[in-house]
Design a protein around this motif. Structure first.
Motif, short mmCIF file in Angstrom:
data_model
loop_
_atom_site.label_atom_id
_atom_site.label_comp_id
_atom_site.label_asym_id
_atom_site.label_seq_id
_atom_site.Cartn_x
_atom_site.Cartn_y
_atom_site.Cartn_z
N VAL A 25 0.84 -1.20 0.00
CA VAL A 25 0.00 0.00 0.00
C VAL A 25 0.87 1.25 0.00
N LYS A 26 1.91 1.26 0.84
CA LYS A 26 2.83 2.41 0.89
C LYS A 26 3.53 2.60 -0.46
N CYS A 27 3.94 1.49 -1.06
CA CYS A 27 4.62 1.54 -2.36
C CYS A 27 3.68 2.11 -3.43
N ASN A 28 2.43 1.64 -3.45
CA ASN A 28 1.45 2.13 -4.41
C ASN A 28 1.22 3.62 -4.26
N ASN A 29 1.01 4.04 -3.02
CA ASN A 29 0.70 5.45 -2.76
C ASN A 29 1.83 6.37 -3.21
N LYS A 30 3.06 5.93 -2.98
CA LYS A 30 4.22 6.75 -3.35
C LYS A 30 4.44 6.74 -4.86
N ALA A 31 4.39 5.56 -5.47
CA ALA A 31 4.68 5.44 -6.90
C ALA A 31 3.61 6.09 -7.77
N LEU A 32 2.36 6.07 -7.30
CA LEU A 32 1.26 6.60 -8.10
C LEU A 32 0.85 8.01 -7.66
N ALA A 33 1.66 8.64 -6.82
CA ALA A 33 1.30 9.95 -6.27
C ALA A 33 1.17 11.02 -7.34
N ASP A 34 1.95 10.95 -8.41
CA ASP A 34 1.91 12.02 -9.40
C ASP A 34 1.26 11.59 -10.72
N ILE A 35 0.49 10.50 -10.69
CA ILE A 35 -0.25 10.14 -11.89
C ILE A 35 -1.21 11.28 -12.24
N GLY B 39 7.26 13.46 -10.38
CA GLY B 39 8.17 12.75 -9.50
C GLY B 39 9.24 12.04 -10.29
N SER B 40 10.20 11.43 -9.60
CA SER B 40 11.25 10.70 -10.28
C SER B 40 10.71 9.39 -10.81
N ASN B 41 11.43 8.79 -11.76
CA ASN B 41 10.99 7.53 -12.36
C ASN B 41 11.02 6.38 -11.37
N THR B 42 11.89 6.48 -10.39
CA THR B 42 11.98 5.46 -9.35
C THR B 42 11.82 6.12 -7.99
N VAL B 43 10.86 5.65 -7.21
CA VAL B 43 10.65 6.19 -5.88
C VAL B 43 11.02 5.13 -4.86
N THR B 44 11.71 5.55 -3.80
CA THR B 44 12.17 4.63 -2.77
C THR B 44 11.70 5.09 -1.41
N ILE B 45 11.16 4.17 -0.64
CA ILE B 45 10.71 4.46 0.71
C ILE B 45 11.53 3.62 1.68
N ASN B 46 12.27 4.28 2.53
CA ASN B 46 13.04 3.58 3.57
C ASN B 46 12.30 3.74 4.89
N ILE B 47 11.99 2.60 5.52
CA ILE B 47 11.23 2.63 6.76
C ILE B 47 12.07 2.00 7.87
N PRO B 48 12.60 2.82 8.77
CA PRO B 48 13.30 2.25 9.94
C PRO B 48 12.29 1.90 11.02
#
Length: 245
Positions: free
Chosen positions: A206-216, A234-243
Protein backbone atom coordinates in the motif's frame (compact mmCIF):
# COMPACT_ATOMS: atom_id res chain seq x y z
CA UNK A 1 48.21 61.56 -37.70
CA UNK A 2 51.41 59.67 -37.14
CA UNK A 3 51.84 55.91 -37.44
CA UNK A 4 51.78 55.39 -33.66
CA UNK A 5 48.39 57.14 -33.34
CA UNK A 6 46.94 55.12 -36.22
CA UNK A 7 48.10 51.88 -34.55
CA UNK A 8 46.52 52.94 -31.25
CA UNK A 9 43.16 53.68 -32.98
CA UNK A 10 43.24 50.39 -34.88
CA UNK A 11 43.98 48.47 -31.67
CA UNK A 12 41.07 50.20 -29.87
CA UNK A 13 38.73 49.44 -32.78
CA UNK A 14 39.65 45.74 -32.70
CA UNK A 15 39.09 45.60 -28.92
CA UNK A 16 35.71 47.30 -29.35
CA UNK A 17 34.68 44.75 -31.98
CA UNK A 18 35.80 41.84 -29.80
CA UNK A 19 33.87 43.21 -26.82
CA UNK A 20 30.74 43.67 -28.93
CA UNK A 21 31.04 40.11 -30.27
CA UNK A 22 31.47 38.78 -26.74
CA UNK A 23 28.38 40.61 -25.49
CA UNK A 24 26.34 39.41 -28.47
CA UNK A 25 27.39 35.81 -27.76
CA UNK A 26 26.38 36.12 -24.11
CA UNK A 27 23.01 37.58 -25.02
CA UNK A 28 22.40 34.81 -27.55
CA UNK A 29 23.35 32.20 -24.96
CA UNK A 30 20.93 33.66 -22.43
CA UNK A 31 18.11 33.71 -24.97
CA UNK A 32 18.85 30.11 -25.77
CA UNK A 33 18.67 29.19 -22.12
CA UNK A 34 15.36 30.98 -21.71
CA UNK A 35 13.87 28.46 -24.13
CA UNK A 36 14.52 25.61 -21.68
CA UNK A 37 11.32 23.71 -20.96
CA UNK A 38 10.85 23.01 -17.26
CA UNK A 39 9.77 19.41 -16.62
CA UNK A 40 6.09 19.30 -15.73
CA UNK A 41 3.52 16.56 -15.54
CA UNK A 42 2.03 18.04 -18.69
CA UNK A 43 5.10 17.42 -20.84
CA UNK A 44 6.35 14.34 -18.96
CA UNK A 45 3.03 12.49 -19.28
CA UNK A 46 1.89 14.23 -22.45
CA UNK A 47 0.26 11.14 -23.96
CA UNK A 48 -1.70 10.47 -20.78
CA UNK A 49 -3.21 13.96 -20.92
CA UNK A 50 -3.87 13.73 -24.65
CA UNK A 51 -5.68 10.40 -24.45
CA UNK A 52 -7.52 11.46 -21.29
CA UNK A 53 -8.43 7.90 -20.19
CA UNK A 54 -11.34 7.21 -17.87
CA UNK A 55 -11.67 3.44 -17.40
CA UNK A 56 -8.79 1.44 -15.92
CA UNK A 57 -8.40 -2.33 -16.08
CA UNK A 58 -6.05 -3.77 -13.45
CA UNK A 59 -4.26 -6.75 -14.93
CA UNK A 60 -3.13 -9.61 -12.65
CA UNK A 61 0.34 -8.75 -11.31
CA UNK A 62 3.35 -10.36 -12.96
CA UNK A 63 5.25 -12.10 -10.19
CA UNK A 64 8.99 -12.33 -10.78
CA UNK A 65 9.77 -12.65 -7.08
CA UNK A 66 10.44 -15.79 -5.06
CA UNK A 67 7.28 -15.28 -3.00
CA UNK A 68 4.56 -17.42 -4.60
CA UNK A 69 1.76 -15.60 -2.74
CA UNK A 70 2.88 -12.11 -3.74
CA UNK A 71 0.60 -11.96 -6.78
CA UNK A 72 -2.58 -12.49 -4.76
CA UNK A 73 -1.45 -10.22 -1.91
CA UNK A 74 -0.59 -7.34 -4.18
CA UNK A 75 -3.61 -7.51 -6.49
CA UNK A 76 -5.91 -6.49 -3.65
CA UNK A 77 -4.02 -3.23 -3.01
CA UNK A 78 -4.08 -1.64 -6.47
CA UNK A 79 -7.59 -0.35 -7.07
CA UNK A 80 -7.81 2.23 -4.24
CA UNK A 81 -4.91 4.60 -5.20
CA UNK A 82 -5.96 4.55 -8.87
CA UNK A 83 -9.59 5.29 -8.02
CA UNK A 84 -8.45 8.02 -5.62
CA UNK A 85 -6.59 9.63 -8.54
CA UNK A 86 -9.92 10.12 -10.31
CA UNK A 87 -10.37 7.07 -12.52
CA UNK A 88 -13.08 4.46 -12.82
CA UNK A 89 -11.46 1.14 -11.91
CA UNK A 90 -13.21 -1.94 -13.22
CA UNK A 91 -14.14 -4.18 -10.23
CA UNK A 92 -10.93 -6.18 -9.75
CA UNK A 93 -12.31 -9.55 -8.68
CA UNK A 94 -15.11 -9.59 -11.26
CA UNK A 95 -12.67 -8.79 -14.05
CA UNK A 96 -10.23 -11.34 -12.63
CA UNK A 97 -12.84 -14.08 -13.07
CA UNK A 98 -13.34 -13.03 -16.68
CA UNK A 99 -9.60 -12.92 -17.31
CA UNK A 100 -9.20 -16.40 -15.88
CA UNK A 101 -12.10 -17.70 -17.95
CA UNK A 102 -10.58 -16.18 -21.09
CA UNK A 103 -7.10 -17.61 -20.31
CA UNK A 104 -5.73 -14.13 -19.72
CA UNK A 105 -4.66 -14.58 -16.11
CA UNK A 106 -0.97 -14.55 -17.04
CA UNK A 107 -0.55 -10.85 -17.74
CA UNK A 108 3.04 -11.32 -18.95
CA UNK A 109 1.57 -12.73 -22.17
CA UNK A 110 0.09 -9.31 -22.96
CA UNK A 111 2.67 -6.90 -21.57
CA UNK A 112 4.12 -6.17 -25.03
CA UNK A 113 1.16 -7.26 -27.15
CA UNK A 114 -1.86 -5.61 -28.75
CA UNK A 115 -4.43 -4.64 -26.11
CA UNK A 116 -7.40 -3.78 -28.29
CA UNK A 117 -9.30 -6.89 -27.12
CA UNK A 118 -9.37 -5.52 -23.58
CA UNK A 119 -10.95 -2.35 -24.94
CA UNK A 120 -13.59 -4.35 -26.80
CA UNK A 121 -14.43 -6.76 -23.96
CA UNK A 122 -14.14 -4.48 -20.92
CA UNK A 123 -14.40 -0.99 -22.39
CA UNK A 124 -11.06 -0.19 -20.74
CA UNK A 125 -9.00 2.79 -21.86
CA UNK A 126 -5.87 1.66 -20.03
CA UNK A 127 -4.53 -1.70 -18.92
CA UNK A 128 -2.53 -1.38 -15.70
CA UNK A 129 0.36 -3.83 -15.53
CA UNK A 130 2.48 -4.38 -12.44
CA UNK A 131 5.68 -6.40 -12.23
CA UNK A 132 6.69 -7.66 -8.78
CA UNK A 133 10.47 -7.77 -8.89
CA UNK A 134 11.07 -8.44 -5.19
CA UNK A 135 8.84 -9.41 -2.25
CA UNK A 136 11.28 -10.77 0.27
CA UNK A 137 12.12 -10.99 3.95
CA UNK A 138 15.81 -11.43 4.77
CA UNK A 139 16.67 -12.93 8.14
CA UNK A 140 20.36 -12.20 7.53
CA UNK A 141 20.22 -8.42 7.62
CA UNK A 142 16.64 -8.12 8.98
CA UNK A 143 15.30 -6.23 5.99
CA UNK A 144 12.06 -6.57 4.10
CA UNK A 145 11.91 -5.37 0.50
CA UNK A 146 9.16 -4.87 -2.02
CA UNK A 147 10.10 -3.71 -5.52
CA UNK A 148 7.42 -3.12 -8.13
CA UNK A 149 7.20 -1.68 -11.64
CA UNK A 150 3.97 0.06 -12.67
CA UNK A 151 3.13 0.27 -16.39
CA UNK A 152 -0.03 1.96 -17.72
CA UNK A 153 -0.61 1.02 -21.37
CA UNK A 154 -3.23 2.42 -23.71
CA UNK A 155 -5.69 -0.11 -25.14
CA UNK A 156 -6.15 2.30 -28.05
CA UNK A 157 -2.57 2.93 -29.17
CA UNK A 158 -0.66 0.29 -27.14
CA UNK A 159 1.65 3.09 -26.00
CA UNK A 160 2.96 3.32 -22.44
CA UNK A 161 1.27 6.36 -20.88
CA UNK A 162 2.77 6.18 -17.40
CA UNK A 163 5.59 4.16 -15.89
CA UNK A 164 7.13 4.11 -12.42
CA UNK A 165 9.27 1.89 -10.22
CA UNK A 166 8.58 1.72 -6.51
CA UNK A 167 10.85 0.35 -3.78
CA UNK A 168 9.97 -0.13 -0.12
CA UNK A 169 12.80 -1.15 2.18
CA UNK A 170 12.06 -1.86 5.83
CA UNK A 171 14.86 -2.17 8.34
CA UNK A 172 13.27 -4.40 10.98
CA UNK A 173 16.34 -4.84 13.17
CA UNK A 174 15.77 -4.12 16.85
CA UNK A 175 18.02 -3.46 19.81
CA UNK A 176 16.01 -4.25 22.90
CA UNK A 177 18.93 -4.63 25.25
CA UNK A 178 22.66 -3.94 25.60
CA UNK A 179 24.31 -5.96 22.83
CA UNK A 180 27.80 -5.88 24.33
CA UNK A 181 27.21 -9.21 26.05
CA UNK A 182 26.60 -12.46 24.18
CA UNK A 183 23.21 -12.84 25.86
CA UNK A 184 22.23 -9.33 24.81
CA UNK A 185 23.32 -10.11 21.27
CA UNK A 186 21.14 -13.23 21.18
CA UNK A 187 18.13 -11.35 22.54
CA UNK A 188 18.49 -8.69 19.84
CA UNK A 189 18.85 -11.33 17.13
CA UNK A 190 15.65 -13.06 18.25
CA UNK A 191 13.76 -9.77 18.52
CA UNK A 192 14.91 -8.66 15.06
CA UNK A 193 13.97 -12.02 13.55
CA UNK A 194 10.47 -11.82 15.03
CA UNK A 195 10.08 -8.23 13.85
CA UNK A 196 11.11 -9.22 10.34
CA UNK A 197 8.82 -12.23 10.28
CA UNK A 198 5.71 -10.29 11.28
CA UNK A 199 6.24 -7.33 8.92
CA UNK A 200 3.02 -6.88 6.96
CA UNK A 201 3.65 -7.21 3.20
CA UNK A 202 0.24 -5.79 2.33
CA UNK A 203 0.89 -2.63 4.31
CA UNK A 204 4.23 -2.26 2.50
CA UNK A 205 2.52 -2.71 -0.87
CA UNK A 206 0.00 0.00 0.00
CA UNK A 207 2.83 2.41 0.89
CA UNK A 208 4.62 1.54 -2.36
CA UNK A 209 1.45 2.13 -4.41
CA UNK A 210 0.70 5.45 -2.76
CA UNK A 211 4.22 6.75 -3.35
CA UNK A 212 4.68 5.44 -6.90
CA UNK A 213 1.26 6.60 -8.10
CA UNK A 214 1.30 9.95 -6.27
CA UNK A 215 1.91 12.02 -9.40
CA UNK A 216 -0.25 10.14 -11.89
CA UNK A 217 -2.26 12.73 -13.88
CA UNK A 218 -5.62 13.32 -12.19
CA UNK A 219 -8.61 11.64 -13.88
CA UNK A 220 -12.05 13.11 -14.64
CA UNK A 221 -13.44 12.11 -11.23
CA UNK A 222 -10.77 14.04 -9.35
CA UNK A 223 -11.28 17.54 -7.97
CA UNK A 224 -7.94 18.49 -9.59
CA UNK A 225 -8.85 17.18 -13.03
CA UNK A 226 -7.09 19.30 -15.66
CA UNK A 227 -5.39 21.45 -13.02
CA UNK A 228 -2.18 19.50 -12.40
CA UNK A 229 -0.39 19.84 -15.74
CA UNK A 230 2.07 22.39 -14.38
CA UNK A 231 2.94 20.34 -11.30
CA UNK A 232 6.46 18.94 -11.13
CA UNK A 233 6.64 15.22 -11.92
CA UNK A 234 8.17 12.75 -9.50
CA UNK A 235 11.25 10.70 -10.28
CA UNK A 236 10.99 7.53 -12.36
CA UNK A 237 11.98 5.46 -9.35
CA UNK A 238 10.65 6.19 -5.88
CA UNK A 239 12.17 4.63 -2.77
CA UNK A 240 10.71 4.46 0.71
CA UNK A 241 13.04 3.58 3.57
CA UNK A 242 11.23 2.63 6.76
CA UNK A 243 13.30 2.25 9.94
CA UNK A 244 11.07 0.21 12.21
CA UNK A 245 12.64 1.17 15.51
Amino acid sequence: MNRKSKFRLSFMAICTLLLAFSLTSCISFDVGNSGYERPTKGNTYRQMYEEDPVVMLIMPPINNSANVDAKDFFYSTLSVPIADAGYYVLPPYLTLETLQRESAYDAELFLDKDLSKFREIFGADVAVFTVIKSWNKSMLDYTVTVKIDYIFRSTKTNETLYKKSGNVIVDSSLEVTDSDSFLGFLINVVASSISTAVTDFVDMAVKCNNKALADIPRGKYSGRYGQDKNDSPGSNTVTINIPEK
